[in-house]
Motif scaffolding. Sequence first.
Motif, PDB file in Angstrom:
ATOM      1  N   THR A 257      13.536   9.155   5.788  1.00 29.28           N
ATOM      2  CA  THR A 257      13.978   9.985   6.958  1.00 29.28           C
ATOM      3  C   THR A 257      14.942   9.137   8.131  1.00 29.28           C
ATOM      4  OG1 THR A 257      12.075   9.394   8.265  1.00 29.28           O
ATOM      5  CG2 THR A 257      12.112  11.637   6.874  1.00 29.28           C
ATOM      6  N   ARG A 315      16.761  18.350   2.135  1.00 29.67           N
ATOM      7  CA  ARG A 315      15.323  18.022   2.306  1.00 29.67           C
ATOM      8  C   ARG A 315      14.419  18.354   1.096  1.00 29.67           C
ATOM      9  NH1 ARG A 315      12.425  15.205   5.848  1.00 29.67           N
ATOM     10  NH2 ARG A 315       9.951  15.733   5.620  1.00 29.67           N
ATOM     11  N   ALA A 316      13.698  17.591   0.428  1.00 26.44           N
ATOM     12  CA  ALA A 316      12.684  18.078  -0.697  1.00 26.44           C
ATOM     13  C   ALA A 316      11.248  18.115  -0.252  1.00 26.44           C
ATOM     14  CB  ALA A 316      12.941  16.920  -1.749  1.00 26.44           C
ATOM     15  N   HIS A 333      13.212   3.969  -0.931  1.00 22.67           N
ATOM     16  CA  HIS A 333      13.427   2.966   0.104  1.00 22.67           C
ATOM     17  C   HIS A 333      12.307   2.203   0.280  1.00 22.67           C
ATOM     18  CE1 HIS A 333      11.693   5.683   2.333  1.00 22.67           C
ATOM     19  NE2 HIS A 333      11.503   5.056   3.600  1.00 22.67           N
ATOM     20  N   ASN A 337       4.524   5.748   3.346  1.00 25.48           N
ATOM     21  CA  ASN A 337       4.321   7.003   2.909  1.00 25.48           C
ATOM     22  C   ASN A 337       5.040   7.378   1.585  1.00 25.48           C
ATOM     23  OD1 ASN A 337       3.094   8.039   5.297  1.00 25.48           O
ATOM     24  ND2 ASN A 337       5.076   7.833   6.177  1.00 25.48           N
ATOM     25  N   SER A 338       6.302   7.002   1.270  1.00 23.84           N
ATOM     26  CA  SER A 338       6.752   7.485  -0.145  1.00 23.84           C
ATOM     27  C   SER A 338       6.124   6.640  -0.992  1.00 23.84           C
ATOM     28  CB  SER A 338       8.012   7.194  -0.018  1.00 23.84           C
ATOM     29  OG  SER A 338       8.861   7.981   0.971  1.00 23.84           O
ATOM     30  N   GLU A 341       2.565   8.407  -1.816  1.00 24.98           N
ATOM     31  CA  GLU A 341       2.938   9.606  -2.396  1.00 24.98           C
ATOM     32  C   GLU A 341       3.205   9.559  -4.056  1.00 24.98           C
ATOM     33  OE1 GLU A 341       4.358  11.497   1.780  1.00 24.98           O
ATOM     34  OE2 GLU A 341       5.907  11.282   0.557  1.00 24.98           O
TER      35      GLU A 341
HETATM   36  N1  UDP Z   1      10.174  13.387   3.143  1.00 23.50           N
HETATM   37  C1  UDP Z   1      10.011  14.719   2.750  1.00 23.50           C
HETATM   38  N2  UDP Z   1      11.192  15.167   2.005  1.00 23.50           N
HETATM   39  C2  UDP Z   1      12.358  14.459   1.889  1.00 23.50           C
HETATM   40  C3  UDP Z   1      12.289  13.270   2.547  1.00 23.50           C
HETATM   41  C4  UDP Z   1      11.284  12.529   2.960  1.00 23.50           C
HETATM   42  O1  UDP Z   1       8.876  15.319   2.716  1.00 23.50           O
HETATM   43  O2  UDP Z   1      13.259  15.044   1.389  1.00 23.50           O
HETATM   44  C5  UDP Z   1       8.911  12.672   3.561  1.00 23.50           C
HETATM   45  C6  UDP Z   1       8.123  12.072   2.454  1.00 23.50           C
HETATM   46  O3  UDP Z   1       7.263  12.640   1.590  1.00 23.50           O
HETATM   47  C7  UDP Z   1       7.536  10.887   3.345  1.00 23.50           C
HETATM   48  C8  UDP Z   1       8.083  10.870   4.711  1.00 23.50           C
HETATM   49  O4  UDP Z   1       9.087  12.020   4.650  1.00 23.50           O
HETATM   50  O5  UDP Z   1       6.091  11.607   3.741  1.00 23.50           O
HETATM   51  C9  UDP Z   1       8.927   9.705   4.835  1.00 23.50           C
HETATM   52  O6  UDP Z   1       8.135   8.372   5.012  1.00 23.50           O
HETATM   53  P1  UDP Z   1       8.247   7.131   4.611  1.00 23.50           P
HETATM   54  O7  UDP Z   1       7.286   6.172   5.182  1.00 23.50           O
HETATM   55  O8  UDP Z   1       8.393   6.985   3.229  1.00 23.50           O
HETATM   56  O9  UDP Z   1       9.714   6.465   5.125  1.00 23.50           O
HETATM   57  P2  UDP Z   1      10.434   6.710   6.490  1.00 23.50           P
HETATM   58  O10 UDP Z   1      11.115   7.736   6.720  1.00 23.50           O
HETATM   59  O11 UDP Z   1       9.411   6.388   7.783  1.00 23.50           O
HETATM   60  O12 UDP Z   1      11.437   5.513   6.468  1.00 23.50           O
END
Ligand code: UDP
Length: 435
Positions: A257, A315-316, A333, A337-338, A341
Amino acid sequence: MEKKETMRRIVLVPVPAQGHVTPMMQLGRALNLKGFSITVVQVQFDLVSSSYSQQFPGFQFVTLPKSLPKYEVEGLGQIEFMMMLNKTSEASFKDCIGQLFLQHGNDIDCIIYDEFMYFCGYVAQECKLPSVIFSTQSATNHVSHHEKQEKVVENMYPLRYKDLLPSGFGPVEPVLKIRVEVVNKRTASAVIFNTTSCLESLSVSWLKQELGIEVYALGPLHVTPSPPSSLPEEDKGCIEWLNKQKSRSVIYISVGTVAQMETKEILEMAWGLCNSNQPFLWVIRPGSILGSEGIEALPNEVSKIISERGYIVERAPQIEVLRHPAVGGFWSHCGWNSTLESIVEGVPLICRPFQSEQNVNAAYIVSVWEAGIQLEGEVERGKVERAVKRLIVDEEGTGMRERALVLKEKLKASLRSGGSSYNALDEFVNYLKTK
Ligand code: UDP
């Protein structure tokens, strides 16, 4: 000895960014299911929008007055922003806790704050409330901030010293400064990590030994039954598109994000993805291409090849996507969280980290779990094509998927009754009852 009969209120303070808010809300949900009332305090931004109050009925949301004017925020990098926020939010948070005391009497059990919101620790101390830190990053990342780093690296082979160095935020000094704040100014009596021992056993044991306060590894929290706490609207059309693709054939691409890419890199990626002959689902957020609003800035020929083999969304619904049988790999990246997941769904990764904590996660994925490959150096179409084929088509990728699936099973076991994360949550609840 148990001191309190009834479950009471917990105050949560997330960092105002999606990657931090989401796991904090999941933690709130897990504690709410254990009977605690939850108050979420938002600082600086209204990220917890009205849909959150519908998604989390019974939660109380409180918004502090903005402590930084917009024009001051605009010029700040992520680290400077966090440091300013910590400097300017203490007084209004103290007032807020005073108000909560008036509303709820003395029924506040504890303040749980994101490790980067360290001003909360001082306020808790002044208000004589117990406080607990929540780290939304990996345990290994936390270990890497510790002053005994040389020793840590010795113990953490195959991670290399360079995997742990701060990078990607611009000048190193502010990063080191905030790390010192986060690590040293500790007034909390416990730390919660959104991880589990089976993923990061060395780091979790190390932290339990070295931190001198209680450590609870009770993740991954997104597996707790909970409504999705995604902020911008998700494009569900991609699931229908995935339904039409062959099993394990699609590469899913998202850089989270916050991260941004140059147009040149996007073009090389687009060509490489097309040349790999594999279908791809690509998240391109508005603003994620440096200097342009979105994919309309790409040359027509590129948009054309993307639309032939790929599907683009702003956004997915990421968890749903990773769970889909058509998805064979995740270009990520490596935000924590990613990473969680992906592993929870047994999906191997192409790692393309942007900054330090993501480097640590990528090193873990590649060298410790052996569930992915890293694309290093410049993004070039040949490298991209090769990486996608290695992961999705070659036997090498099958091995990575098998190892990711083994981790998936271990993770699920740790969340079931008697598993380490399941027990850690119960232990944390008992700990709160005796505070
Ligand atoms: N996310 C999502 N859809 C998208 C892009 C990101 O739901 O198209 C969610 C993803 O599932 C995760 C979060 O946004 O829970 C991103 O958190 P992460 O710690 O991976 O990365 P950051 O955005 O903090 O760099």
